[in-house]
Design an enzyme around this catalytic site. Structure first.
Site, PDB file in Angstrom:
ATOM      1  N   GLU A   1      -4.545   7.390 -31.267  1.00  0.00           N
ATOM      2  CA  GLU A   1      -4.807   8.317 -30.156  1.00  0.00           C
ATOM      3  C   GLU A   1      -6.130   9.049 -30.334  1.00  0.00           C
ATOM      4  OE1 GLU A   1      -3.242  12.404 -27.951  1.00  0.00           O
ATOM      5  OE2 GLU A   1      -2.162  11.642 -29.696  1.00  0.00           O
TER       6      GLU A   1
ATOM      7  N   ASP B   1      -6.233  22.265 -42.546  1.00  0.00           N
ATOM      8  CA  ASP B   1      -7.112  23.082 -41.700  1.00  0.00           C
ATOM      9  C   ASP B   1      -7.153  24.488 -42.296  1.00  0.00           C
ATOM     10  OD1 ASP B   1      -8.594  24.263 -39.710  1.00  0.00           O
ATOM     11  OD2 ASP B   1      -7.058  24.130 -38.166  1.00  0.00           O
TER      12      ASP B   1
ATOM     13  N   ASP C   1      -9.154  28.232 -41.880  1.00  0.00           N
ATOM     14  CA  ASP C   1     -10.037  29.056 -41.059  1.00  0.00           C
ATOM     15  C   ASP C   1     -10.389  30.350 -41.775  1.00  0.00           C
ATOM     16  OD1 ASP C   1     -10.148  27.271 -38.987  1.00  0.00           O
ATOM     17  OD2 ASP C   1      -8.571  28.229 -37.803  1.00  0.00           O
TER      18      ASP C   1
END
Length: 445
Positions: free
Chosen positions: A68, A136, A138
């Site tokens: 995808e 991930d 941040d």
């Protein structure tokens, strides 16, 4: 650009202005030039095919078409569940749509663009079957321990927090889990992404991914708790002990302690004193610091040494553990756990352009992450300026060879993609030979 393009009048990428100057920041008009000239589409497709784009009889030629891709267009228009069978299909779609962002999802059991046709059959055949193990991180999740910036802002004073995260997680993934093919990427604004691409990582199920994510879980993130980390047991886990000794302690004392002025005033040092459960110690330190607000030396270093000395002089494991808990609270990686736990989570593709900053999401060498300045990474406008000033490109050369982009692509190809592709081809060959041998054995009986 090539001489042929100039002669044919294809000068759409040139930007008007004195000395080919290009305005800073993100500009949607530049994306056409970037995707047409610089975006390493063929290498991206080669990466995500994992050797299945070759002619070997063991290749799964349906693999690429089951991956995808998600495009975010202008005005937040989302195009999900796109798939591409060849690099040229992907390249043409990107050039045509000029997405503001490209996200990568899992490889599904069937072509995601045809998922509705399969769903009508009644069987739940459309499901993710393979996906990189991703992380991930941040910088905005560290707002309670940094004072130079907040939110999505980042500078050289707080970027070491991302450097610490890369060093700690990368070392553990390699040494504790045995992974080899790991890609770190600057997100373009406020953090970093990690792609673990080994075959055994891509085939992990959600429960296994959650177990690995939990292995790294130390930070609680509870705003109402004085202790932001949970270090259990009489001694640190070997992974945590190694991280503390090799990375966390040094960065805390040599970089963050002074750059963030962690003991500068009462409001800041009270946050640290709250982590100490012994009231007699906190009272002694508070009284000393309030009565002596000036120092010829760095007040942050002086007060930290006073805190360490007083805690170390007390008997009991709990007092020594307080020192470790403080360091972990201010430095240990803070992961977005949900991103790592689920196969179907989308993650922004490397080499995208961040629409807020105009910065390219460039690969990071974990061995040189100390050298990265997030404010100095290539930007869309800088690259267009480089193209304008680059002159003619000889046949066979890449457009990015004459730009500030060249080292980013070179690192991606030579240090990540080439070793990965070699490993994937060997895995395909080994698997194919095993199947052939098994088939021969079954026939011979």
């Amino acid at each position: 650009m090539t001489r042929e393009e100039v002669e044919n009048g294809k000068d759409y990428m040139l930007i008007d202005g004195e000395d080919n100057a290009v305005p800073d920041g993100f500009n949607a008009d530049y994306l056409k030039a970037y995707y047409g000239k610089l975006f390493p589409c063929a290498d991206m497709f080669k990466w995500l095919s994992y050797g299945n784009d070759g002619k070997h009889p063991g290749c799964d030629h349906s693999y690429s078409g089951r991956r995808e891709f998600s495009f975010t267009l202008d005005n937040d228009i989302y195009l999900r569940f796109q798939s591409f069978n060849t690099a040229s299909e992907l390249e043409n779609a990107i050039k045509e749509k000029c997405p503001f962002k490209i996200d990568i999802g899992p490889a599904y059991s069937v072509d995601p663009s045809k998922r509705h046709a399969y769903s009508q059959g009644g069987d739940n055949i459309f499901t993710p079957v393979e996906r990189e193990l991703v992380f991930d991180i941040d910088i905005s999740d560290y707002d309670d321990v940094r004072y130079c910036c907040s939110g999505a802002d980042v500078c050289l004073e707080c970027w070491p927090l991302m450097t610490v995260a890369i060093k700690v997680i990368d070392t553990s993934l390699r040494d504790d889990f045995g992974f080899s093919h790991i890609l770190w990427v600057y997100s373009g604004r406020r953090g970093v992404h990690c792609w673990v691409c080994d075959g055994k990582a891509r085939r992990l199920n959600n429960e296994q991914r959650a177990a690995i994510a939990d292995y790294f879980r130390v930070y609680k993130g509870n705003e109402n708790s004085n202790k932001k980390v949970s270090l259990v047991g009489p001694a640190l886990h070997p992974f945590l002990a190694r991280s503390y000794t090799d990375v966390l302690q040094g960065y805390f004392e040599k970089r963050l302690l002074s750059s963030q002025n962690l003991f500068l005033n009462e409001e800041r040092f009270e946050k640290i004193l709250e982590m100490i459960p012994d009231e007699s110690i906190t009272s002694e330190l508070r009284g000393k610091w309030l009565s002596n607000k000036r120092s010829k030396e760095d007040i942050n270093v002086v007060r930290w040494e006073q805190l360490k000395h007083l805690l170390s002089s007390k008997k009991g494991q709990g007092h020594r553990r307080c020192i470790e808990e403080i360091v972990f609270s201010f430095t240990y990686p803070r992961l977005d756990m949900e991103v790592s736990k689920h196969m179907n989570h989308l993650l922004k593709a490397p080499f995208c352009v961040h629409p807020k900053t105009g910065r390219i999401c460039i690969p990071i060498d974990p061995n040189k992450c100390d050298e990265l300045d997030p404010s100095a990474v290539p930007t869309l406008s800088k690259l267009i300026g480089d193209l304008n000033a680059g002159g003619f490109i000889a046949e066979g050369d890449n457009e990015w060879d004459g730009t500030s982009f060249v080292q980013c692509v070179k690192y991606f190809k030579e240090h990540f993609l080439d070793p990965l592709h070699k490993s994937c081809k060997e895995e395909i060959e080994t698997s194919y030979n095993a199947k052939v041998k098994q088939s021969r054995n079954s026939i011979s009986w």
